[in-house]
Design an enzyme around this catalytic site. Structure first.
Site, PDB file in Angstrom:
ATOM      1  N   GLU A  83      25.136  21.113  39.748  1.00 40.12           N
ATOM      2  CA  GLU A  83      25.997  20.997  38.561  1.00 40.12           C
ATOM      3  C   GLU A  83      27.380  21.559  38.891  1.00 40.12           C
ATOM      4  OE1 GLU A  83      24.759  24.303  35.660  1.00 40.12           O
ATOM      5  OE2 GLU A  83      23.320  24.449  37.277  1.00 40.12           O
TER       6      GLU A  83
ATOM      7  N   CYS B 252      42.763  56.359  70.321  1.00 38.58           N
ATOM      8  CA  CYS B 252      43.584  55.332  69.679  1.00 38.58           C
ATOM      9  C   CYS B 252      43.894  55.713  68.231  1.00 38.58           C
ATOM     10  CB  CYS B 252      42.864  53.984  69.711  1.00 38.58           C
ATOM     11  SG  CYS B 252      43.824  52.699  68.907  1.00 38.58           S
TER      12      CYS B 252
ATOM     13  N   ASP C 290      50.485  41.823  19.444  1.00 31.58           N
ATOM     14  CA  ASP C 290      49.240  41.632  20.176  1.00 31.58           C
ATOM     15  C   ASP C 290      49.483  40.852  21.455  1.00 31.58           C
ATOM     16  OD1 ASP C 290      47.738  42.991  18.458  1.00 31.58           O
ATOM     17  OD2 ASP C 290      46.837  41.244  17.460  1.00 31.58           O
TER      18      ASP C 290
ATOM     19  N   SER D 203      26.138  37.617  40.366  1.00 31.50           N
ATOM     20  CA  SER D 203      27.124  36.689  40.874  1.00 31.50           C
ATOM     21  C   SER D 203      26.397  35.708  41.802  1.00 31.50           C
ATOM     22  CB  SER D 203      28.156  37.576  41.556  1.00 31.50           C
ATOM     23  OG  SER D 203      28.772  36.941  42.548  1.00 31.50           O
ATOM     24  N   LEU D 204      27.113  34.782  42.389  1.00 30.80           N
ATOM     25  CA  LEU D 204      26.471  33.811  43.274  1.00 30.80           C
ATOM     26  C   LEU D 204      27.022  33.950  44.680  1.00 30.80           C
ATOM     27  CD1 LEU D 204      26.685  30.616  41.028  1.00 30.80           C
ATOM     28  CD2 LEU D 204      24.630  31.890  41.589  1.00 30.80           C
TER      29      LEU D 204
ATOM     30  N   LYS E 191      30.634  23.936  38.944  1.00 34.33           N
ATOM     31  CA  LYS E 191      30.890  25.363  38.746  1.00 34.33           C
ATOM     32  C   LYS E 191      32.144  25.471  37.890  1.00 34.33           C
ATOM     33  CE  LYS E 191      31.256  29.709  41.263  1.00 34.33           C
ATOM     34  NZ  LYS E 191      32.391  30.264  40.561  1.00 34.33           N
TER      35      LYS E 191
ATOM     36  N   CYS F  38      45.834  47.486  74.073  1.00 32.82           N
ATOM     37  CA  CYS F  38      45.945  47.779  72.646  1.00 32.82           C
ATOM     38  C   CYS F  38      47.421  47.971  72.297  1.00 32.82           C
ATOM     39  CB  CYS F  38      45.154  49.041  72.329  1.00 32.82           C
ATOM     40  SG  CYS F  38      45.419  49.630  70.660  1.00 32.82           S
TER      41      CYS F  38
ATOM     42  N   ARG G  80      30.631  39.723  31.378  1.00 35.67           N
ATOM     43  CA  ARG G  80      29.814  40.192  32.486  1.00 35.67           C
ATOM     44  C   ARG G  80      30.116  41.637  32.862  1.00 35.67           C
ATOM     45  NH1 ARG G  80      29.831  37.071  38.028  1.00 35.67           N
ATOM     46  NH2 ARG G  80      30.587  38.847  39.175  1.00 35.67           N
TER      47      ARG G  80
ATOM     48  N   LYS H 167      31.740  25.929  47.141  1.00 32.94           N
ATOM     49  CA  LYS H 167      33.137  25.879  46.698  1.00 32.94           C
ATOM     50  C   LYS H 167      33.845  24.638  47.227  1.00 32.94           C
ATOM     51  CE  LYS H 167      33.599  29.878  44.556  1.00 32.94           C
ATOM     52  NZ  LYS H 167      34.593  30.818  44.978  1.00 32.94           N
TER      53      LYS H 167
ATOM     54  N   ASP I 204      35.258  26.940  35.950  1.00 33.65           N
ATOM     55  CA  ASP I 204      36.180  28.034  36.242  1.00 33.65           C
ATOM     56  C   ASP I 204      36.607  28.715  34.944  1.00 33.65           C
ATOM     57  OD1 ASP I 204      37.617  29.702  37.787  1.00 33.65           O
ATOM     58  OD2 ASP I 204      39.189  28.266  38.312  1.00 33.65           O
TER      59      ASP I 204
ATOM     60  N   TYR J 124      24.362  27.529  30.780  1.00 37.40           N
ATOM     61  CA  TYR J 124      23.707  27.121  32.029  1.00 37.40           C
ATOM     62  C   TYR J 124      22.692  28.132  32.554  1.00 37.40           C
ATOM     63  CZ  TYR J 124      27.551  29.956  33.871  1.00 37.40           C
ATOM     64  OH  TYR J 124      28.430  30.962  34.100  1.00 37.40           O
TER      65      TYR J 124
ATOM     66  N   CYS K  95      39.848  47.491  71.592  1.00 34.92           N
ATOM     67  CA  CYS K  95      40.542  48.576  72.267  1.00 34.92           C
ATOM     68  C   CYS K  95      39.493  49.562  72.751  1.00 34.92           C
ATOM     69  CB  CYS K  95      41.485  49.238  71.272  1.00 34.92           C
ATOM     70  SG  CYS K  95      42.041  50.845  71.812  1.00 34.92           S
TER      71      CYS K  95
ATOM     72  N   CYS L 144      47.788  51.989  71.272  1.00 37.04           N
ATOM     73  CA  CYS L 144      47.622  53.130  72.179  1.00 37.04           C
ATOM     74  C   CYS L 144      47.717  52.727  73.645  1.00 37.04           C
ATOM     75  CB  CYS L 144      46.303  53.834  71.913  1.00 37.04           C
ATOM     76  SG  CYS L 144      44.884  52.902  72.496  1.00 37.04           S
TER      77      CYS L 144
ATOM     78  N   LYS M  59      20.666  25.198  42.198  1.00 37.60           N
ATOM     79  CA  LYS M  59      19.628  26.173  41.827  1.00 37.60           C
ATOM     80  C   LYS M  59      18.255  25.577  42.107  1.00 37.60           C
ATOM     81  CE  LYS M  59      22.655  27.541  38.068  1.00 37.60           C
ATOM     82  NZ  LYS M  59      22.996  27.402  36.652  1.00 37.60           N
TER      83      LYS M  59
ATOM     84  N   GLU N 241      29.442  29.814  30.424  1.00 33.42           N
ATOM     85  CA  GLU N 241      30.850  30.027  30.753  1.00 33.42           C
ATOM     86  C   GLU N 241      31.744  29.707  29.563  1.00 33.42           C
ATOM     87  OE1 GLU N 241      30.853  31.016  33.871  1.00 33.42           O
ATOM     88  OE2 GLU N 241      32.897  30.866  34.637  1.00 33.42           O
TER      89      GLU N 241
ATOM     90  N   TYR O 122      50.887  43.066  24.060  1.00 36.10           N
ATOM     91  CA  TYR O 122      49.823  43.966  24.512  1.00 36.10           C
ATOM     92  C   TYR O 122      48.904  43.218  25.485  1.00 36.10           C
ATOM     93  CZ  TYR O 122      45.559  46.739  24.356  1.00 36.10           C
ATOM     94  OH  TYR O 122      44.441  47.460  24.711  1.00 36.10           O
ATOM     95  N   ASP O 123      48.570  42.007  25.059  1.00 36.27           N
ATOM     96  CA  ASP O 123      47.715  41.168  25.876  1.00 36.27           C
ATOM     97  C   ASP O 123      48.339  40.940  27.257  1.00 36.27           C
ATOM     98  OD1 ASP O 123      45.359  39.810  25.902  1.00 36.27           O
ATOM     99  OD2 ASP O 123      46.347  37.879  25.616  1.00 36.27           O
TER     100      ASP O 123
HETATM  101  S1  IVH Z   1      24.610  30.300  37.409  1.00 37.10           S
HETATM  102  C1  IVH Z   1      22.410  34.367  38.454  1.00 37.10           C
HETATM  103  N1  IVH Z   1      25.984  28.129  36.945  1.00 37.10           N
HETATM  104  O1  IVH Z   1      30.106  31.513  38.651  1.00 37.10           O
HETATM  105  C2  IVH Z   1      23.614  33.539  38.473  1.00 37.10           C
HETATM  106  N2  IVH Z   1      27.195  30.140  37.256  1.00 37.10           N
HETATM  107  O2  IVH Z   1      30.421  32.910  41.136  1.00 37.10           O
HETATM  108  C3  IVH Z   1      23.830  32.766  37.229  1.00 37.10           C
HETATM  109  N3  IVH Z   1      29.616  29.906  37.007  1.00 37.10           N
HETATM  110  O3  IVH Z   1      29.133  34.619  37.396  1.00 37.10           O
HETATM  111  C4  IVH Z   1      25.043  31.955  37.308  1.00 37.10           C
HETATM  112  N4  IVH Z   1      29.612  27.757  36.548  1.00 37.10           N
HETATM  113  O4  IVH Z   1      30.393  33.014  35.807  1.00 37.10           O
HETATM  114  C5  IVH Z   1      26.046  29.435  37.192  1.00 37.10           C
HETATM  115  N5  IVH Z   1      27.051  26.149  36.449  1.00 37.10           N
HETATM  116  C6  IVH Z   1      27.106  27.435  36.705  1.00 37.10           C
HETATM  117  C7  IVH Z   1      28.332  28.129  36.742  1.00 37.10           C
HETATM  118  C8  IVH Z   1      28.328  29.484  37.037  1.00 37.10           C
HETATM  119  C9  IVH Z   1      30.361  28.837  36.694  1.00 37.10           C
HETATM  120  C10 IVH Z   1      30.155  31.235  37.274  1.00 37.10           C
HETATM  121  C11 IVH Z   1      29.433  32.376  36.603  1.00 37.10           C
HETATM  122  C12 IVH Z   1      29.022  33.275  37.728  1.00 37.10           C
HETATM  123  C13 IVH Z   1      29.989  32.894  38.796  1.00 37.10           C
HETATM  124  C14 IVH Z   1      29.487  33.246  40.174  1.00 37.10           C
END
Ligand code: IVH
Length: 720
Positions: free
Chosen positions: A128, A456, A45, A94-95, A130, A432, A151, A326, A132, A238, A450, A435, A302, A187, A48-49
């Site tokens: 809050e 070109c 496994d 996503s954000l 983020k 350019c 997701r 970020k 990883d 979250y 250009c 060209c 948020k 997460e 495979y992983d």
């Molecule tokens: S809120 C509608 N809160 O970041 C959006 N996301 O770059 C709901 N993530 O897909 C997401 N920490 O996987 C939220 N405190 C946090 C987070 C968080 C990590 C991730 C999450 C999201 C990604 C977007």
């Protein structure tokens, strides 16, 4: 030399990556078959992983090479897939990202603007860390955990329920007062110390993971949940998806509720009301970062009030009510060996730094972006000095480079004390490099372009590459090499210089003495496949076709919006040709122009690019030639939304007091209405606020119903 399959991913060339992905796809499918159908696995496994992880890593580095049959996509394709698929009841989005403090201020300002929030009224945000890791949706029905899904692409994820049940800190049951249906989202992650210990344990078998996030993802994607159980996975809640009843009034309260239900929630979440407070918390989290036992890559802000989140709604991929801020990226110092100029499909000359290879945050970096000629000179967008003393960048300099997440590395600064005595200011070419046409920089533009549009080769080749790329026409078998080959071929029967040429290639070569299949690198089978792939695209979705044309400012999302509005390509072309742009501030343009700028999410810049493209004679000719070969398929009208304004054309005029124009537009569109910028016979309803002028008069002349903002909220059943 390491072989291709053991070479570090960041050292692979594009060709090697492509070949590796093909091999991995075949290999993983074969192992899946042995495991699932034949019950005779021949690798562990873990091995495979490792194959899947390598596949995922290569795909992350070369997203444009992801295969249609990639193992990462064919999840659950029983019987060979690993997990079944789960359709998310609500999309997992996503954000948007903020990098600089100014981006955060912009975010707060845009939220306030959208809501038409009075300047003197406080607006609360949560802030809050983020985390990883990887996002997870946990669905509880009648208070029992029924499904856990990754997701995936946002609408469909992988069913990893069995593996999630092995994570001790995720409750199997919710308390009696929890709603009948609730999807708790958050997460899955791995602590850093657990990750190191796991890697040490795995090292004995010659495997390891690159970082805690990969380790969490790899551990969760095990076929055997006993393996997942042995991995130290953790979870923070979250967010949420579908719920059978509202969970609370604010983001903050709902997270506290999750805590009561037994979910781990992050303790570093606070409420803030000003940009300054938000940034203070950001710096506090950053300062704490190294001491936290898990990896974080920024902060998330948020809007706290859920009623306001609802009003703000979503863009294509992300909510308007949240943003990820970020952390500053990893940095390193290396030598700038040279500057290459690349020519893109719009003719833009882009300087690329060639660097002495250096490792930044675990990845070897050899190239970095230099943005444009002013950036090299040390000047910003408005001509202001950038970098400490506005010094320029010279070949031979020791430079500070930065890499943030998946973003292309950039050169930040120069170590002036180490500048070689003979280093000379860089002279940006005014021709350019491909060209030799003049490269000019228009007034107010940062980019030099250009002027050889049609002659070109760099632009033409780039345009064709874009045209056949995965999200455009998606023609398999026409890669970079083949396009170069066809572009430069001496024999006109085998030449491709325009998109239309792709579709006439087969007929042209069949009338020629030279046959493609006799040319080195093209076998009979691959030629047949290529022609089949081309023929397969003679009918193509309108939005893809439009995106493929490579019109400036028209990316995928905008192309989809335009397609959804116009439904047919011919209709869009006609309106674009008829449109007359405004010539002054007070000039509204004609009704065709108004129709374009009235589409939600389309502004004057896109409208202008569209009009410019369609009125240009060369483009029209090329387009007619292409349309003789390819048919853009009409878009289906969006399934009727049941609302009193569905299918109606609405015009907002005058000043609105309880919402901004943007919100009004977004709300109407969400309810299935079309929003137009001017009143015409097609208008069904005019919503007029104070100060409404000529449009109200036109409406009454045409006998169109006019209501005020209050009545609008009553009509759509949303109190304010
Ligand atoms: S809120 C509608 N809160 O970041 C959006 N996301 O770059 C709901 N993530 O897909 C997401 N920490 O996987 C939220 N405190 C946090 C987070 C968080 C990590 C991730 C999450 C999201 C990604 C977007």
């Amino acid at each position: 030399m390491p072989s291709r399959s053991s070479k570090p991913v960041d050292k692979l060339t594009t060709d090697e990556a492509q070949a590796s992905l093909a091999e991995l796809a075949a290999e993983i499918v074969a192992h899946d078959r042995r495991y699932h159908s034949e019950d005779k696995p021949i690798i562990s496994d873990g091995d495979y992983d490792a194959l899947r992880v390598r596949n995922a890593e290569i795909e992350a580095k070369f997203p444009e090479l992801v295969r249609a049959d990639s193992p990462s996509r064919s999840v659950g394709a029983a019987p060979s897939g690993t997990f079944s698929q789960v359709q998310h009841a609500k999309p997992m989005l996503s954000l948007d990202n903020a990098f600089a403090d100014a981006d955060v201020a912009d975010f707060v300002a845009s939220v306030r603007r959208f809501l038409a929030w009075p300047a003197d009224q406080p607006l609360v945000f949560t802030a809050e860390p983020k985390i990883d890791g990887l996002s997870m949706s946990l669905r509880y029905e009648n208070r029992k955990l029924v499904t856990a899904a990754t997701r995936g692409d946002g609408s469909t994820g992988e069913n990893v329920t069995a593996n999630i049940r092995t994570i001790g800190e995720i409750p199997e049951r919710l308390p009696d007062d929890a709603p009948d249906i609730v999807e708790v989202r958050g997460e899955v992650y791995m602590r850093r110390d657990d990750f190191f210990a796991l890697n040490q344990r795995m090292a004995e078998t010659g495997q390891n993971f690159a970082n805690p996030r990969n380790s969490a993802a790899g551990s969760l994607r095990q076929k055997d949940s006993a393996v997942t159980k042995s991995r130290p996975l953790k979870f923070f809640a979250y967010a949420w998806g579908e719920t059978s009843e509202p969970l609370g009034e604010t983001q903050f309260d709902v997270v506290q509720l999750f805590r009561r239900w037994g979910f781990p929630v992050n303790e570093h979440m606070v409420r803030c009301t000003t940009v300054a407070e938000i940034l203070t918390h950001y710096h506090a989290i950053d300062a704490e970062r190294a001491a936290l036992p898990y990896d974080i890559d920024g902060a998330v802000y948020k809007v706290d009030q859920l009623g306001l989140q609802e009003r703000l709604g979503f863009r294509a991929r992300s909510p308007r009510w949240a943003i990820a801020h970020k952390f500053a990226a990893e940095k390193a110092i290396t030598t700038l060996n040279g500057i290459d100029i690349q020519v893109g499909r719009t003719g833009a000359l882009t300087p690329v730094a060639r660097l002495e290879p250096v490792t930044v945050g675990g990845v070897v970096v050899t190239n970095a972006t230099l943005h444009n000629e002013d950036y090299i000179k040390g000047l910003g967008n408005k001509g202001e000095p950038i970098r400490a003393e506005g010094h320029d960048i010279r070949i031979g300099d020791k430079v500070i480079i930065q890499r943030a997440g998946d973003v292309i590395p950039q050169i930040l600064d120069v170590v002036m004390e180490k500048r070689p005595a003979d280093a000379e200011p860089y002279r940006f070419p005014n021709r350019c490099p491909v060209c030799d046409s003049h490269a000019v920089r228009e007034e107010g533009e940062a980019v030099r372009r250009c002027t050889g549009g049609l002659v070109c080769p760099a632009q033409a080749v780039e345009r064709i590459r874009h045209f056949v790329s995965r999200n455009a026409l998606d023609i398999e078998g026409l890669g970079e090499k083949q396009i170069e080959f066809f572009f430069r071929h001496d024999n006109p029967a085998l030449r491709i210089r325009t998109p239309a040429d792709i579709f006439t290639l087969q007929t042209r070569q069949s009338g020629s003495l030279t046959k493609l299949e006799h040319i080195d690198g093209f076998g009979a089978v691959s030629v047949r496949k290529l022609f089949a792939a081309i023929d397969d695209r003679r009918q193509v979705q309108f939005s893809r076709f439009l995106f493929a044309l490579g019109i400036r400012h028209i990316g995928e999302t905008i192309a989809r919006r335009l397609a959804r509005h116009f439904l047919s390509f011919a209709a869009m072309r006609k309106v674009s040709q008829d449109a007359r742009m405004p010539v002054s501030k007070s000039d509204p343009g004609n009704s065709a122009w108004q129709e374009i700028v009235g589409i939600n999410g389309i502004g004057a810049i896109v409208a202008e690019a569209l009009v410019d493209f369609f009125v240009e004679g060369h483009n029209s000719d090329a387009l007619d030639a292409l349309l003789a070969e390819v048919t853009p398929v009409d878009e289906e009208p969006v399934a009727a939304v049941s609302s009193p304004v569905a299918g109606k054309t609405v015009v907002f005029t005058g000043s609105l007091e309880k919402m901004s124009r943007d919100e009004a537009k977004a709300m109407a569109e969400r309810l299935g209405a079309k929003v137009a910028g001017s009143v015409s016979k097609k208008t069904d309803l005019v919503v007029a606020g104070p100060g409404a002028g000529s449009k109200m008069k036109q409406a009454s002349d045409l006998g169109i119903e006019v209501i005020d903002e209050e009545q609008w909220f009553e009509l759509v059943g949303q109190g304010r």
